[in-house]
Design a protein around this motif. Structure first.
Motif, PDB file in Angstrom:
ATOM      1  N   ARG A 210       0.847  -1.199   0.000  1.00 27.93           N
ATOM      2  CA  ARG A 210       0.000   0.000   0.000  1.00 27.93           C
ATOM      3  C   ARG A 210       0.878   1.243   0.000  1.00 27.93           C
ATOM      4  NH1 ARG A 210      -2.388   3.410   4.287  1.00 27.93           N
ATOM      5  NH2 ARG A 210      -4.280   4.400   3.471  1.00 27.93           N
ATOM      6  N   GLU A 230      -3.929   7.014  -3.155  1.00 27.17           N
ATOM      7  CA  GLU A 230      -3.696   5.729  -2.497  1.00 27.17           C
ATOM      8  C   GLU A 230      -3.785   4.619  -3.546  1.00 27.17           C
ATOM      9  OE1 GLU A 230      -5.725   3.030   1.065  1.00 27.17           O
ATOM     10  OE2 GLU A 230      -6.977   4.241  -0.262  1.00 27.17           O
ATOM     11  N   GLN A 232      -3.236   0.161  -3.655  1.00 29.53           N
ATOM     12  CA  GLN A 232      -3.075  -0.978  -2.753  1.00 29.53           C
ATOM     13  C   GLN A 232      -3.243  -2.285  -3.510  1.00 29.53           C
ATOM     14  OE1 GLN A 232      -5.272  -0.799   0.995  1.00 29.53           O
ATOM     15  NE2 GLN A 232      -5.614  -3.006   0.923  1.00 29.53           N
ATOM     16  N   ASN A 234      -3.366  -6.657  -2.425  1.00 27.71           N
ATOM     17  CA  ASN A 234      -3.349  -7.625  -1.332  1.00 27.71           C
ATOM     18  C   ASN A 234      -3.871  -8.962  -1.838  1.00 27.71           C
ATOM     19  OD1 ASN A 234      -3.053  -8.658   1.272  1.00 27.71           O
ATOM     20  ND2 ASN A 234      -5.133  -8.090   1.852  1.00 27.71           N
ATOM     21  N   THR A 713       5.125  -0.163   8.130  1.00 32.26           N
ATOM     22  CA  THR A 713       4.867   1.098   7.429  1.00 32.26           C
ATOM     23  C   THR A 713       6.018   2.063   7.668  1.00 32.26           C
ATOM     24  OG1 THR A 713       2.473   0.853   7.657  1.00 32.26           O
ATOM     25  CG2 THR A 713       3.306   3.061   7.186  1.00 32.26           C
TER      26      THR A 713
END
Length: 718
Positions: A210, A230, A232, A234, A713
């Protein structure tokens, strides 16, 4: 009833069918946001502190900069606000879990992470949002007459780093609250400026990646520009990789001050995913399926999944001066969803399987206005507010038989026009130095028009209206303690298709129309105290009755009104700051939920959870370090009316440890389900049939919670 199999039905929504491997196409808002980030980085611009930031520095309270729930700040013990500082201190596995900062709310998932979450509050399995109204940056999230479920509330477009505060309410006691707010509501406010520009990269197990970047800059003349982007990806713990691909962006232009100003926002969101839906427990117990090993994280139909898209343009203007306050807002939104699911496997169509697609394409337009004024009423100090809310949805919604995401038949296909208008007024009066009263009245009108493209017998128009009185009494404070009494009437809307339907789209049987609006009545007794230094504690004893427990069977294309229900319960919420660097949160809730009417099947409400709880310990700014440890409990509940089958409780532990590296930069480590407990996010009990089984089997179907998950992060400020 004969199913329609026209070639025109194969792509009725104008969307390209979801491809498990297709790339993300960045929307204009995302490109603009990325450009803005480059601009602010080059300029090195730092926004001036806002009025709200200055106020935070000057304010000293037990909240420790995390809450605005002090004595004298609300009209109910279960009302409050959460500030951005707390959101930064705890990890969230999914964006929708920011609602777990609302005491008593639990957020789970029973499908792919691109789908709306499952929400629990006050003995409600809120499904994907029914009876809990949510707004983000002034935009309504709940979708009436949705392809998957009434009040569908998809928060996956939320960017937690932009959240300034969450204002929440429980119960139907507030005149401002309209559709879907009977159990509660939350308004999630975004920031218009940032304290500092930043870029953050998160990497985790199972291909979690992310990136989020945001910046704001002053354009001159008191105008500010904020941009955020943003992206991302997964795969999750599933044997079928989720391949979640998400892109998201926000642009906000604002001017003026908190006392008088304006803002306008452009938002864009796009997501695609493959999903592992709930599976029958008999397969997990057997350990194999179709000649291969089968475990908790396996999928049956490997073509399930979906794609969704949401773009919006919104604006607001506000002014507060000389004892008066005004606010005007408007928005336009475009929304798409294609969802492919298979929960019964081969029960209805043994040869090709039971996969179906729920599709929703809509444009939403809305506006609101409110005006408040301080005045005298019979010699008493008072404040009155009047307001209006208008929303219009233009919807194309349908349910289709599919095989590997290819449409093979139509269950129903509808054009819907739905308009809701709400007006309200309320007056707060200082009846005595120790007693304040709030009296309100809300009037709502809903109009539904359905054009059933598959069966004209289900076309038609319907209207409904409701008056909802509200009353609150607040006594105190005495010894830093105040007492509350709240009562009110609220409602939720039913799916528009149910208000005009006369024929079941699957069986062809005659069905009764359902009311457009369903009333709820609530009562609450509460107390909030700060008598002990450093401790803020509240207790609420509440009751909520519904004329009809909403059941929308989106998988069958029909809306069913269920029996009247009654719920009551107790909530106990605590915030303790024994020393400046330590915050302890403890939220516990107990609920008793039952159907009112007698039925031989039983009086339990399926999936009504009896107990929920959350305890968190947060260590703040111990030198460069901070940490948070949270225990999260979802209690058991009846899965069928006679209570003979119950869901099992789950207890998970989440951890965050952060260290500041240098000015405006830090590294954080998040560990979800620290003890790696084998628990379930959701459990259902219903009949399904697998290929090779001679007859349907009533079984528990479960979607497991994710195993221990590590994410790191790295955040840079600039």
């Amino acid at each position: 009833m004969t199913k329609i199999r026209s070639p025109l039905c194969r792509q009725p929504w104008g969307l390209v069918p979801a491809s498990p491997r297709s790339d993300i196409a960045f929307k204009p808002a995302l490109v603009a946001a990325a450009s803005l980030l480059a601009l602010t980085s080059a300029q090195g611009a730092q926004p001036e502190p806002s009025a709200s930031a200055v106020a935070e520095l000057e304010r000293v309270e037990v909240s420790g900069r995390h809450y605005d729930n002090a004595v004298g700040s609300s009209d109910a013990a279960s009302q409050g606000a959460v500030r951005a500082e707390l959101l930064k201190s705890r990890p969230a596995l999914r964006p929708g879990e920011v609602l777990e900062f609302v005491p008593g709310v639990i957020v789970t998932q029973h499908s792919g992470d691109g789908k709306a979450n499952q929400y629990f509050l006050r003995g409600f399995n809120l499904d994907h949002g029914t009876d809990f109204a949510t707004t983000v940056n002034g935009l309504p999230v709940n979708m009436p007459t949705h392809g998957h479920g009434q009040g569908y509330s998809d928060l996956n477009f939320l960017i937690p780093e932009l959240v300034d505060r969450i204002e929440y309410r429980k119960g139907p006691y507030f005149a401002k609250g309209g559709d879907f707010s009977a159990a509660g509501s939350a308004d999630i406010a975004y920031r218009n400026t940032l304290d500092g520009n930043f870029a953050a990269l998160t990497l985790g197990q199972r291909q979690f990646q992310r990136f989020v970047g945001a910046g704001s800059t002053a354009l001159g003349g008191g105008v500010n520009l904020l941009g955020a982007v943003e992206v991302q990806h997964n795969d999750g713990p599933w044997k079928l990789p989720e391949h979640l691909r998400k892109s998201n962006g926000v642009l906000t232009l604002s001017g003026g001050t908190r006392a008088q100003g304006w803002s306008a926002s452009l938002m864009g969101y796009d997501a695609k995913w493959d999903s592992t839906d709930q599976v029958p427990e008999r397969l997990i117990d057997a350990g194999y399926y179709d000649g291969r090993p089968f475990g908790r994280f396996d999928a049956i139909d490997t073509s399930d999944g979906g794609q969704t898209r949401r773009t919006s343009l919104s604006g607001e203007w506000h002014r507060a001066a000389d004892g008066e306050a005004s606010h005007i807002a408007a928005y336009a939104m475009n929304y798409r969803l294609q969802l492919y699911s298979n929960f019964t496997y081969a029960l209805e169509r043994p040869i090709e399987g039971d996969q179906f697609s729920q599709q929703d394409k809509r444009s939403v337009y809305g506006a609101s206005a409110r005006h408040a004024v301080d005045h005298r009423l019979g010699g008493l100090s008072a404040r009155s507010e009047v307001g209006m809310q208008l929303r219009h949805d233009r919807i194309r919604v349908g349910l289709f038989d599919t095989v590997a995401r290819r449409i093979t038949g139509t269950t129903r296909d509808d054009d819907v026009r739905e308009t809701q208008l709400g007006v309200y007024g309320q007056t707060s009066v200082e009846l005595a130095p120790w007693l304040r009263g709030v009296l309100g009245l809300r009037a709502d009108q809903a109009h539904f028009k359905v054009d059933s493209l598959g069966d004209a017998a289900n076309s038609g128009s319907a209207s409904a209206h409701q008056f909802s009185p509200k009353l609150s009494l607040v006594a105190g404070p005495w010894a830093k303690t105040e007492f509350f009494f709240n009562a009110g009437r609220g409602f939720h809307s039913n799916d528009a298709r149910g208000t005009t339907a006369t024929v079941d789209p699957k069986t062809g049987d005659a069905v009764d129309k359902v009311p457009g609006l369903v009333a709820a009545r609530g009562l609450e007794l509460g107390v909030r105290t700060e008598w002990l230094p450093g401790l803020q504690s509240s207790v609420a004893l509440w009751k909520l009755d519904f004329d009809s427990e909403l059941v929308y069977v989106g998988d069958a294309g029909a809306t069913e009104a269920n029996r009247p229900s009654k719920r009551f319960g107790l909530e106990w919420n605590n915030r303790y700051v024994p020393v400046p660097w330590l915050l302890i949160d403890a939220d516990l809730a107990w609920t008793h939920a039952r159907f009112k009417d007698f039925d031989p099947a039983g009086d339990r409400i399926p999936n009504a959870v009896d107990k929920v709880g959350s305890i968190a310990v947060t260590l703040r700014e111990l030198g460069p370090w901070s940490a948070s440890l949270q225990w999260r409990y979802l209690g058991p509940g009846a899965l069928i009316e006679d209570n003979s089958v119950r869901s099992r409780s789950s207890l998970t532990t989440n951890l965050r440890v952060s260290r500041k590296l240098w000015r405006h930069s830090e590294v954080s480590i998040d560990v979800f389900n620290v003890l790696d407990r084998k628990v379930n996010d959701i459990e259902y009990f219903y009949e399904s049939q697998l290929p090779g089984e001679a007859a349907p089997v009533a079984d528990r179907h479960v979607h497991p919670a994710e195993p221990r998950t590590l994410r790191v992060t790295l955040k840079f400020g600039f």
